[in-house]
Design an enzyme around this catalytic site. Structure first.
Site, PDB file in Angstrom:
ATOM      1  N   CYS A   1       9.556   4.445  -2.066  1.00  0.00           N
ATOM      2  CA  CYS A   1      10.655   4.577  -3.018  1.00  0.00           C
ATOM      3  C   CYS A   1      11.543   5.737  -2.605  1.00  0.00           C
ATOM      4  O   CYS A   1      11.112   6.635  -1.879  1.00  0.00           O
ATOM      5  CB  CYS A   1      10.109   4.857  -4.406  1.00  0.00           C
ATOM      6  SG  CYS A   1       9.133   3.493  -5.004  1.00  0.00           S
TER       7      CYS A   1
ATOM      8  N   TYR B   1       2.574  -7.971  -1.563  1.00  0.00           N
ATOM      9  CA  TYR B   1       2.219  -6.619  -2.020  1.00  0.00           C
ATOM     10  C   TYR B   1       1.222  -6.706  -3.172  1.00  0.00           C
ATOM     11  O   TYR B   1       1.551  -7.199  -4.252  1.00  0.00           O
ATOM     12  CB  TYR B   1       3.524  -5.938  -2.429  1.00  0.00           C
ATOM     13  CG  TYR B   1       3.478  -4.534  -2.978  1.00  0.00           C
ATOM     14  CD1 TYR B   1       2.471  -3.633  -2.664  1.00  0.00           C
ATOM     15  CD2 TYR B   1       4.515  -4.090  -3.793  1.00  0.00           C
ATOM     16  CE1 TYR B   1       2.492  -2.329  -3.164  1.00  0.00           C
ATOM     17  CE2 TYR B   1       4.549  -2.793  -4.297  1.00  0.00           C
ATOM     18  CZ  TYR B   1       3.531  -1.918  -3.983  1.00  0.00           C
ATOM     19  OH  TYR B   1       3.563  -0.644  -4.479  1.00  0.00           O
TER      20      TYR B   1
ATOM     21  N   HIS C   1      -1.370  -0.311  -5.322  1.00  0.00           N
ATOM     22  CA  HIS C   1      -0.861   0.638  -6.314  1.00  0.00           C
ATOM     23  C   HIS C   1      -1.200   0.279  -7.756  1.00  0.00           C
ATOM     24  O   HIS C   1      -0.373   0.423  -8.668  1.00  0.00           O
ATOM     25  CB  HIS C   1       0.652   0.852  -6.120  1.00  0.00           C
ATOM     26  CG  HIS C   1       0.946   1.583  -4.835  1.00  0.00           C
ATOM     27  ND1 HIS C   1       1.857   1.149  -3.912  1.00  0.00           N
ATOM     28  CD2 HIS C   1       0.402   2.701  -4.316  1.00  0.00           C
ATOM     29  CE1 HIS C   1       1.869   1.969  -2.878  1.00  0.00           C
ATOM     30  NE2 HIS C   1       0.983   2.918  -3.096  1.00  0.00           N
TER      31      HIS C   1
ATOM     32  N   ASP D   1      -2.468   7.604  -3.704  1.00  0.00           N
ATOM     33  CA  ASP D   1      -1.977   7.260  -2.375  1.00  0.00           C
ATOM     34  C   ASP D   1      -1.108   8.394  -1.827  1.00  0.00           C
ATOM     35  O   ASP D   1      -1.288   8.835  -0.691  1.00  0.00           O
ATOM     36  CB  ASP D   1      -1.172   5.953  -2.484  1.00  0.00           C
ATOM     37  CG  ASP D   1      -0.693   5.442  -1.147  1.00  0.00           C
ATOM     38  OD1 ASP D   1      -1.259   5.841  -0.116  1.00  0.00           O
ATOM     39  OD2 ASP D   1       0.252   4.621  -1.126  1.00  0.00           O
TER      40      ASP D   1
END
Ligand code: ADP
Ligand code: SF4
Length: 689
Positions: A31, A170, A173, A266
């Site tokens: 991001c 994906y 997360h 992470d």
């Protein structure tokens, strides 16, 4: 300089399905707070990384449908064809430098509220959304599952049309991704063939991987991003289950991108992790698949990278933060200039770009986010406008960065600091163990300055106004920093509260200097970023009884934006720090501080030996003021300008001081169009980039 022999392995090409990456440097999706809202800013930033030698450069997560609307975060979107120009721009910037462009397609399922699209969120089962506000996700039925599969196929087709080389599925997360929500028992309570057994919970992920392969796999690489552990114990994904999942899907994707969840695990800050900290979790993946594996761990040391490859942990060195702090890491290693790497300090200021929703900034790299808007390049800078000499007073982050950037411009630079070592506040704060790694801010700059023939550095040189005038440099930057206030003025108290017992006050500077504040200490944090809790942690580690007080409803609240708040909460509790929220300091007497409830003013007394106010800082600008009062003497000494920079101008985070120093250096004797400093992006239309 030639590349070091043992680093050559990092520059071997690696095949990813139908594509080949030119080396092993892989900018994983991350991001940036730019995304679809500031597309040129985003595309230029990605392009610079490709120029810096990264073989693969990916987008951040990219929503495939309006039912995955993460507003107000300005992430990438691919809801329909009108989003394509933004992607085409990014792809062209990345491919221009021979890098592969990757896109991370996502549906966020029950983690979003769909504030803009106003669609009802969907999830494997009905549940509260992540940010809740009473919005709940509904359980997907079979037709929804069909639709989600269609959206992923259409997303992949659009991504291919935009020119991407590599397309992600994906599932990582934690709560952030729908496909991961299907894997997790705590979100997936289904009783049909998509819930229950592991095989059932993996079904949708397998179908979408297969669909993506079938749809675009003949000419695009298909990557799978997967979190192997959520670090929640039995309540979440654990390596034992992840081994089965990777085993079930091992050869289906062309590449495995693996990490731990959630994002705060992470992207752990350096306060809570070391370089390569994910190895123990992810190392099984390479033994389970023949496909290339990428992983992250704030890698900045080429030797550590080589070791990851040689020991068979990874095929690609994944980097998000390291590529932000220094987009030119690969080039520097390739050219035998590893000593010039500007290493990420792990402060996580960059992650606040996403959480606050602004184009991200970086403590180490002042050009981050300014590549398009100001045309700043991390490795290139305009040559000096003259042979003028420049004096910098103060060797903190602002002064050091100004000196380095000015020396890059070929100015003759003199930098003086009153201390025996350069570094200013960085040197002070990094004496606290939690902030230890931040020393890279001054280490990098003092090292680089030591290699320059056009810079003279003087320590133990406190300069006064007359000495500065005598030195007769054409331009002077005053970077004398700031000090912490002791009158409790901060975000809560706007007027001073004087201690009745001034001896009770211990300043942060006294802690940095190693003074003993007594046994029972109150840290009063009305700054809300890292320092209050770092001092509390440091003192508790040293065996002190610490009470951390804040007028806010939680401690260190801004560290939510650096993904550290949860970790700080845990660590302080583990260390036995007493936490008092919603209270402000009312009065300070001998051995006690009276606190007032910020809502109803009720008082409580806390007995302590001292109180450390971490509230706000005051600029040290006396020198600047004096020089300014003597302007008539300037021309006799050949002085053309005297400028305040960094905390001396206005106290702020270290990143702002670095930025201020850099901006000063860029703009010195340059023609700066004030309008160009605030270039906007309000005109982005199809075909107009
Ligand atoms: P910034 O964050 O703006 O770089 P810092 O507080 O980190 O500011 O650094 C300021 C530095 O300036 C400190 O190292 C301090 O010792 C030094 N300094 C302050 N006054 C003088 C002076 N008169 N002469 C030389 N150095 C000074
Ligand atoms: Fe690293 Fe901090 Fe820069 Fe992020 S902001 S890349 S953590 S130095």
């Amino acid at each position: 300089m030639p590349i070091e022999e043992n680093h050559k392995i990092l520059f071997e090409p690696v095949k990813i399905g139908p594509k080949t990456a030119k080396n092993r440097f892989y900018q994983v999706p991350h991001c940036n707070g730019m995304g679809h809202r500031w597309p040129r800013t985003m595309a230029e930033m990605r392009g610079v990384k490709a120029e810096g030698g990264w073989a693969v450069v990916c987008t951040e997560e990219c929503q495939i449908h309006p039912s995955s609307d993460i507003t107000p975060a300005p992430l990438m979107r691919l809801w329909d064809d009108t989003d394509l120009p933004i992607h085409e721009l990014m792809v062209s910037k990345v491919q221009e430098h021979g890098a592969l462009a990757g896109i991370q397609l996502v549906h966020n399922g029950l983690s979003v509220c769909n504030y803009m699209s106003r669609m009802v969120p969907i999830g494997p089962s009905a549940a509260a959304t992540e940010t809740s506000n009473s919005t709940q996700a509904r359980a997907m039925d079979k037709s929804d599952i069909k639709e989600v599969r269609r959206w992923f196929r259409e997303g992949a087709l659009r991504a291919r049309r935009a020119g991407y080389d590599l397309i992600y599925v994906y599932a990582a997360h934690g709560i952030m991704t729908l496909l991961y929500q299907f894997l997790l028992r705590r979100f997936n309570h289904r009783t049909d063939e998509y819930g229950g057994s592991l095989e059932n919970r993996v079904r949708l992920l397998r179908e979408i991987l297969q669909d993506t392969k079938d749809t675009v796999g003949h000419d695009c690489a298909v990557a799978m991003r997967f979190a192997v552990d959520e670090l929640l114990g039995e309540g979440g994904m654990q390596v034992s289950e992840a081994e089965d999942i990777v085993g079930m899907l091992a050869e289906l994707p062309d590449l495995w991108d693996v990490n731990v969840a959630d994002w705060s695990n992470d992207s752990r800050s350096s306060r809570f992790s070391d370089e390569g900290f994910q190895e123990g979790y992810i190392k099984f993946v390479k033994q389970t698949t023949s496909k290339p594996v990428v992983g992250v761990g704030r890698f900045t040391s080429p030797d550590t990278m080589v070791s990851q490859i040689k020991r068979g942990v990874l095929d690609f060195i994944g980097g998000a933060r390291p590529s932000i702090a220094d987009p030119f890491i690969p080039k520097k290693i390739e050219e035998g200039r590893s000593d010039e790497i500007r290493e990420c300090i792990g402060c996580n200021l960059c992650t606040s770009g996403d959480t606050v929703a602004y184009p991200m900034r970086c403590t180490q790299n002042p050009t981050m986010g300014e590549e398009w808007r100001k045309g700043w390049h991390p490795e290139k800078i305009e040559k000096a406008g003259s042979d003028a000499k420049v004096l910098i007073v103060g060797g903190g982050p602002a002064g050091l960065e100004a000196a380095l950037a000015l020396s890059n411009r070929s100015y003759e630079v003199t930098i003086a600091d009153s201390n025996s070592v350069m570094g200013g506040r960085v040197l002070q704060e990094t004496g606290l163990k939690p902030l230890n790694k931040w020393k890279r801010v001054s280490d990098y700059r003092t090292y680089m300055l030591s290699t320059r023939g056009n810079v003279q550095s003087f320590v133990e040189s406190a300069l006064d106004a007359s000495q500065i005038l005598e030195l007769g440099c054409s331009h002077v930057a005053i970077a004398t920093g700031s000090y912490w206030k002791t009158d409790f003025v901060g975000a809560h108290h706007r007027s001073p509260t004087q201690a009745e017992a001034p001896d009770m006050i211990c300043t942060p500077e006294m802690i940095f200097a190693g003074d003993d504040p007594g046994n029972r200490i109150m840290v009063y944090d009305d700054d809300h970023y890292y320092l209050g809790s770092a001092i509390a942690e440091h003192l508790a580690e040293a065996g002190k009884q610490v009470v951390l007080v804040t007028p806010d409803s939680e401690i260190a609240s801004w560290t939510r934006n650096t993904l550290e708040n949860g970790h700080i909460q845990v660590r302080l509790r583990e260390l036995g720090v007493e936490i008092i929220c919603n209270h402000a300091v009312g009065s300070v007497k001998k051995n006690s501080v009276t606190l007032e409830c910020v809502f109803i003013g009720t008082e409580k007394n806390v007995e302590v030996d001292s109180v450390i106010p971490v509230t706000a800082r005051e600029s040290i600008d006396g020198l600047y003021e004096e020089l300014n009062s003597r302007t008539e003497e300037w021309s006799d000494h050949g002085i053309k300008s005297i400028t305040r920079i960094g905390d001396c101008y206005a106290p702020g985070p270290i990143a702002m001081a670095v930025y201020s120093g850099h901006q000063y250096a860029r703009n010195l004797e340059a023609t700066v169009d004030p309008d160009a400093q605030f270039k906007r992006e309000n005109d982005f239309e199809i075909g107009k980039h």
